[in-house]
Design a protein around this motif. Structure first.
Motif, PDB file in Angstrom:
ATOM      1  N   MET A  83       0.841  -1.189   0.000  1.00 39.43           N
ATOM      2  CA  MET A  83       0.000   0.000   0.000  1.00 39.43           C
ATOM      3  C   MET A  83       0.884   1.250   0.000  1.00 39.43           C
ATOM      4  SD  MET A  83      -3.215  -0.779  -0.089  1.00 39.43           S
ATOM      5  CE  MET A  83      -4.184   0.516   0.667  1.00 39.43           C
ATOM      6  N   PRO A  84       0.378   2.331  -0.573  1.00 39.55           N
ATOM      7  CA  PRO A  84       1.223   3.533  -0.667  1.00 39.55           C
ATOM      8  C   PRO A  84       1.369   4.290   0.647  1.00 39.55           C
ATOM      9  CG  PRO A  84      -0.934   3.941  -1.625  1.00 39.55           C
ATOM     10  CD  PRO A  84      -0.905   2.488  -1.257  1.00 39.55           C
ATOM     11  N   ASP A  85       0.692   3.826   1.694  1.00 35.95           N
ATOM     12  CA  ASP A  85       0.736   4.528   2.983  1.00 35.95           C
ATOM     13  C   ASP A  85       2.043   4.248   3.697  1.00 35.95           C
ATOM     14  OD1 ASP A  85      -1.990   3.304   2.287  1.00 35.95           O
ATOM     15  OD2 ASP A  85      -2.520   5.064   3.466  1.00 35.95           O
ATOM     16  N   GLN A  86       3.137   4.748   3.121  1.00 33.92           N
ATOM     17  CA  GLN A  86       4.441   4.577   3.746  1.00 33.92           C
ATOM     18  C   GLN A  86       4.916   5.958   4.178  1.00 33.92           C
ATOM     19  OE1 GLN A  86       5.585   1.312   3.911  1.00 33.92           O
ATOM     20  NE2 GLN A  86       3.604   0.886   3.002  1.00 33.92           N
ATOM     21  N   SER A  87       6.050   5.980   4.792  1.00 31.45           N
ATOM     22  CA  SER A  87       6.606   7.261   5.179  1.00 31.45           C
ATOM     23  C   SER A  87       7.964   7.411   4.512  1.00 31.45           C
ATOM     24  CB  SER A  87       6.757   7.310   6.704  1.00 31.45           C
ATOM     25  OG  SER A  87       7.344   8.519   7.073  1.00 31.45           O
ATOM     26  N   PRO A  88       8.114   8.254   3.485  1.00 30.10           N
ATOM     27  CA  PRO A  88       7.072   9.076   2.850  1.00 30.10           C
ATOM     28  C   PRO A  88       6.159   8.237   1.971  1.00 30.10           C
ATOM     29  CG  PRO A  88       9.151   9.315   1.681  1.00 30.10           C
ATOM     30  CD  PRO A  88       9.434   8.464   2.866  1.00 30.10           C
ATOM     31  N   PRO A  89       4.978   8.753   1.617  1.00 26.57           N
ATOM     32  CA  PRO A  89       4.025   7.975   0.815  1.00 26.57           C
ATOM     33  C   PRO A  89       4.554   7.659  -0.586  1.00 26.57           C
ATOM     34  CG  PRO A  89       3.137  10.165   1.336  1.00 26.57           C
ATOM     35  CD  PRO A  89       4.441  10.056   2.029  1.00 26.57           C
ATOM     36  N   LEU A  90       4.058   6.589  -1.187  1.00 30.15           N
ATOM     37  CA  LEU A  90       4.503   6.177  -2.518  1.00 30.15           C
ATOM     38  C   LEU A  90       3.767   6.994  -3.587  1.00 30.15           C
ATOM     39  CD1 LEU A  90       4.600   2.284  -2.077  1.00 30.15           C
ATOM     40  CD2 LEU A  90       6.347   3.993  -1.515  1.00 30.15           C
ATOM     41  N   ASP A  91       4.095   8.265  -3.643  1.00 29.76           N
ATOM     42  CA  ASP A  91       3.430   9.143  -4.607  1.00 29.76           C
ATOM     43  C   ASP A  91       4.433   9.726  -5.597  1.00 29.76           C
ATOM     44  OD1 ASP A  91       4.802  10.808  -2.933  1.00 29.76           O
ATOM     45  OD2 ASP A  91       3.143  12.177  -2.549  1.00 29.76           O
ATOM     46  N   TYR A  92       5.596   9.084  -5.707  1.00 27.71           N
ATOM     47  CA  TYR A  92       6.676   9.637  -6.514  1.00 27.71           C
ATOM     48  C   TYR A  92       7.389   8.493  -7.241  1.00 27.71           C
ATOM     49  CZ  TYR A  92       9.854  13.459  -7.489  1.00 27.71           C
ATOM     50  OH  TYR A  92      10.544  14.453  -8.124  1.00 27.71           O
ATOM     51  N   PRO A  93       7.662   8.628  -8.530  1.00 29.84           N
ATOM     52  CA  PRO A  93       8.195   7.498  -9.306  1.00 29.84           C
ATOM     53  C   PRO A  93       9.447   6.869  -8.705  1.00 29.84           C
ATOM     54  CG  PRO A  93       7.578   9.288 -10.759  1.00 29.84           C
ATOM     55  CD  PRO A  93       7.403   9.805  -9.366  1.00 29.84           C
ATOM     56  N   SER A  94      10.366   7.658  -8.191  1.00 30.94           N
ATOM     57  CA  SER A  94      11.614   7.064  -7.698  1.00 30.94           C
ATOM     58  C   SER A  94      11.379   6.190  -6.475  1.00 30.94           C
ATOM     59  CB  SER A  94      12.641   8.159  -7.386  1.00 30.94           C
ATOM     60  OG  SER A  94      12.115   9.034  -6.419  1.00 30.94           O
ATOM     61  N   ARG A 117      -1.439  13.046  -4.401  1.00 32.88           N
ATOM     62  CA  ARG A 117      -0.222  13.527  -3.747  1.00 32.88           C
ATOM     63  C   ARG A 117      -0.389  13.452  -2.229  1.00 32.88           C
ATOM     64  NH1 ARG A 117       3.033  16.197  -7.640  1.00 32.88           N
ATOM     65  NH2 ARG A 117       1.760  16.837  -9.419  1.00 32.88           N
ATOM     66  N   ALA A 118       0.584  12.879  -1.572  1.00 35.74           N
ATOM     67  CA  ALA A 118       0.602  12.722  -0.115  1.00 35.74           C
ATOM     68  C   ALA A 118      -0.675  12.030   0.398  1.00 35.74           C
ATOM     69  CB  ALA A 118       0.783  14.065   0.588  1.00 35.74           C
ATOM     70  N   LEU A 119      -1.380  11.346  -0.494  1.00 34.05           N
ATOM     71  CA  LEU A 119      -2.616  10.622  -0.147  1.00 34.05           C
ATOM     72  C   LEU A 119      -3.661  11.541   0.469  1.00 34.05           C
ATOM     73  CD1 LEU A 119      -0.974   7.377   1.250  1.00 34.05           C
ATOM     74  CD2 LEU A 119      -2.431   7.501  -0.774  1.00 34.05           C
ATOM     75  N   GLU A 120      -3.613  12.810   0.068  1.00 32.10           N
ATOM     76  CA  GLU A 120      -4.531  13.763   0.675  1.00 32.10           C
ATOM     77  C   GLU A 120      -5.889  13.819  -0.013  1.00 32.10           C
ATOM     78  OE1 GLU A 120      -2.157  17.264   0.640  1.00 32.10           O
ATOM     79  OE2 GLU A 120      -1.359  16.907   2.664  1.00 32.10           O
ATOM     80  N   GLY A 121      -5.990  13.125  -1.152  1.00 36.73           N
ATOM     81  CA  GLY A 121      -7.286  13.075  -1.819  1.00 36.73           C
ATOM     82  C   GLY A 121      -7.629  14.329  -2.608  1.00 36.73           C
TER      83      GLY A 121
END
Lengths: 409, 352
Positions: A83-94, A117-121
């Motif tokens: 899931m993308p809820d990591q720190s930092p979130p998985l919202d960036y290709p690298s 972005r940043a899972l902020e919706g």
């Protein structure tokens, strides 16, 4: 590590979608070369005798919150969608690129790209670039995207890229800070609660938008009777929707949260017993496509708190297989369907060549003793944290050997 | 039952109840109250509630003397750890401890300044290391008291945890009500058949939950009344009748218990305005006339006069027992502190 020498696993009950077949599986060069009754080891093969145990595909765990190799390997999981809820979130290709390579060679991690972005919706993330970096799907994260306009644009974008959207189905405004499902238990213990209908509301909207956009929707967890009913209707209409559940929601009801047991704090929260029964029915009749662990290890700093302040989540990777085999023993489903739920279907949702024992697919194989008894003990867990709701429960079914790409782990 | 009824004709008879007078009526020694902590009425059996009420009578008596002191808990340390702002309950516990001769220490840590989590656990461990003999806890989260109780070696008293329970409030309300009923000539020691209305923010109220449990355990017929948004789902399962119309709930009621409108707990907008709340749920003299003729008026305080209760009703002589509730609070808390510290004090028959 690449498979150096051909491997043949003989004398087992092979789990195929059509049923159990007594025979052997031969793997060459990291792939499955032959499966079935007539298959035999060739000269120079490494031979492993399964002694009548199950030869099954390695599990594909769709939607975990942490990469926890020891726990995954204990549980027979060879691929996990993070899931993308990591720190930092998985919202960036690298970050996607890094995560996609992080588990190799003995665990393949399929990152799910953050929808926003940043899972902020609010703003869409760079989904196409993340797809190229290795993302196998898009996820809204632990939360629902409240803004319907954003959700529609996301689904349209996902349809264009042919990526599945993994959604969390809880109407955010209705749920608020709730930690429990509204009902007798939440009332007696004074827990902030939201009605179970929060799920149906979210599913109704997401189904409508997905149909409008022509997107593939996977609802990560459906947990209420009304929710299953809606997915059942949508599937009958031919909608491109799949849904999942984790064992906690078909094993436990909100009664388990009595006495403020924070290991029972989940998102979505545990439901009424009638919803649990509906979950079992939906697993039996095929409405549920995926059973995942929802693996989310949390230490005492997150769990030794008052119930509403504790973080939701359970460490489920080790117990997933045993809980689903429990459904087989109880006659809810048969053995091939169990592995459809844990391997073949999630692999299809993610679009990866695995999840089944068939020639040409990755040689991700688990040898399983479905009757091996063991006691779930949180003091002896392989996971990075011990937050299992099934502590001290007796169960059956254990992985005795696990292969990733034809190589023993 | 019958002998108890006969012996409780009025205040005088009740006041005679002490550990000795209660002999035979309740199980001997620790069997009368086998709990280490008091975290909720939900954990108590009916006879344990009656035991605490009976134990409190001696303290009601003492508190009415000129010299309100005894040395029962001399040398013991009681810590009042309040993670939520409180004036009345804290004061009541402090007075109770001091009148019993204990060393009472107050710790007020408003939740806002404390990072919840480690601090709560660490605070519990710290208090334990200081060798407290009893810890009284108020916290903003349901279940916090139980969590702390599991980590310390001394008795823990719940002075209110989130929306869960406030057991001493439930007990003191029962005691105040029983005294008033005795004054009116009722002879029973419990509330069998008594019609009680609890009106207000049931959803967020720990007082409501403790009172529902206590009153129903003692046989009362409890009606709860609130606007739908402030009524928790499934409350019927606690054995109460649900009303949204206050006038209907009041019909024939013998006790009217008003709850404070807890505006600080209203995350969203549950009611349009205080004025509208009063219009629908305010206890006015006119509304009160729908209840039974000599209906008793209760309120846990602090009151929002002119919102949930009008001043003329709150101060209605002979009917309102709001100040008696405060008085009984000290006695009940003395009884709880006495009973819970008996194992540590080595009282005969109370070894843990």
């Amino acid at each position: 590590m690449k498979q150096a020498r051909p491997l043949t696993i003989t004398g087992g009950q092979i789990v195929t979608p059509g049923g159990l077949v007594t025979g052997a599986v031969r793997c060459v060069g990291g792939e499955i070369a032959a499966v079935g009754a007539g298959v035999a080891a060739e000269g120079g093969d490494e031979v492993i005798e399964a002694r009548g145990k199950l030869i099954a595909p390695g599990l594909v765990d769709l939607g975990v919150f942490a990469i926890d190799k020891p726990a995954f390997h204990f549980g027979g999981i060879t691929r996990a969608a993070l899931m993308p809820d990591q720190s930092p979130p998985l919202d960036y290709p690298s970050r996607i690129n890094f995560i996609a390579k992080s588990g190799k060679p003995d665990l393949w991690v399929h990152p799910l790209a953050a929808a926003t972005r940043a899972l902020e919706g609010r703003e869409l993330a760079e989904i196409a670039l993340m797809k190229d970096a290795g993302a196998r799907g898009i996820a809204t994260g632990r939360r629902w995207i409240a803004d319907s306009g954003v959700m529609l644009r996301l689904l349209q974008y996902a349809a264009m890229l042919d990526l599945v959207v993994v959604s969390h189905a809880e109407d955010a405004a209705l749920v608020g800070e709730a930690a429990a499902t509204a009902g007798e238990i939440a009332t007696r213990f004074g827990l902030p609660a939201a009605p179970a209908e929060a799920e149906a509301l979210a599913i109704a909207r997401d189904l409508a938008l997905a149909q409008l956009a022509g997107a593939r929707l996977h609802i990560r967890q459906v947990t209420t009777a009304r929710g299953f009913e809606m997915v059942r209707e949508a599937k009958a209409r031919g909608a491109s929707v799949t849904c999942g559940i984790t064992p906690a929601h078909f094993m436990l009801s909100d009664l388990a949260t009595a006495d403020f047991r924070t290991f029972m704090r989940l998102s979505p929260p545990l439901r009424a017993e009638s919803d649990r029964q509906a979950a079992l029915a939906a697993i039996a009749d095929g409405v549920v496509d995926v059973i995942a662990s929802g693996h989310d290890p949390k230490g005492p700093e997150d769990k030794r708190l008052p119930f509403a302040d504790a973080a939701p989540g359970i460490a489920g990777a080790e117990t997933l297989l045993a809980m689903v085999l429990g459904l087989v023993r109880d006659g809810v489903i048969d053995c091939p369907r169990a592995f459809d739920l844990m391997a073949r279907n999630p692999a299809q949702v993610l679009g990866v060549d695995a999840g089944e024992l068939a020639p040409g697919l990755e040689a991700d194989i688990a040898i399983i003793d479905p009757d091996a008894p063991w006691i779930i003990d949180r003091r002896k867990m392989a996971a990075t944290a011990d937050n299992t709701p099934f502590d001290r429960q007796g169960t059956q079914g254990r992985v005795t050997a696990l292969f990733k790409g034809g190589v023993a782990i | 039952m019958s002998s108890a009824r006969a012996s409780t004709k009025g205040l005088g008879a009740m006041n005679g109840h002490s550990t000795h007078a209660a002999e035979g009526r309740f199980p001997a020694g620790r069997l009368a109250f086998p709990h280490r902590d008091l975290t909720g009425i939900g954990q108590l059996a009916r006879h344990e509630i009656l035991y605490l009420l009976a134990e409190a009578e001696q303290w009601v008596e003492l508190n009415r003397q000129r010299s309100k002191h005894c040395d029962l808990l001399s040398g013991l340390t009681i810590i009042n750890a309040f993670f939520e702002n409180s004036t009345r309950t804290l004061l009541s516990f402090e007075i109770a401890g001091k009148r019993l001769g204990a060393d009472v220490v107050n710790m007020q840590a408003a939740t806002s300044s404390v990072k919840k989590g480690e601090t709560l656990i660490d605070t519990a461990i710290t208090l334990n290391a200081m060798r407290a003999d009893a810890i009284v806890i108020r916290h903003g989260s349901s279940g916090a008291t139980r969590l702390i109780a599991d980590m310390v070696d001394c008795p823990v008293l719940n002075a209110g945890d989130g929306s869960h329970e406030h057991p001493t409030q439930g007990l003191l309300d029962a005691l105040a009500l029983r005294h008033k009923l005795a004054e009116l000539g009722h002879t029973a020691e419990d509330f069998t058949g008594l019609k009680v209305v609890i009106c207000g923010d049931i959803l967020h109220s720990r007082v409501a939950r403790s009172n529902i449990l206590c009153l129903t355990a003692l046989g009362a017929e409890v009606r709860v009344c609130a606007p739908p948004a402030l009524m928790p789902a499934g409350i019927e399962a606690m054995g109460v009748h649900v009303f949204h119309d206050f006038d209907a709930a009041l019909a024939g009621a013998e006790v009217v218990m008003m709850l404070r409108l807890q505006q600080e707990r209203m995350a969203g907008q549950f009611i349009p305005s205080a004025r509208e709340y009063r219009h629908l749920y305010g206890l006015t003299a006119k509304r009160l006339s729908r209840a039974s003729e000599d209906a008793i008026i209760m309120h846990p305080g602090p009151m929002n006069r002119g919102v949930e209760i009008d001043s003329e009703v709150a101060d209605l002589a002979g009917r309102s027992i709001i100040t008696a509730q405060v008085e009984m609070g000290v006695a009940i808390r003395m009884a709880c502190l006495d009973v819970l510290t008996r194992p540590a004090r080595g009282v005969e028959g109370w070894a843990a």
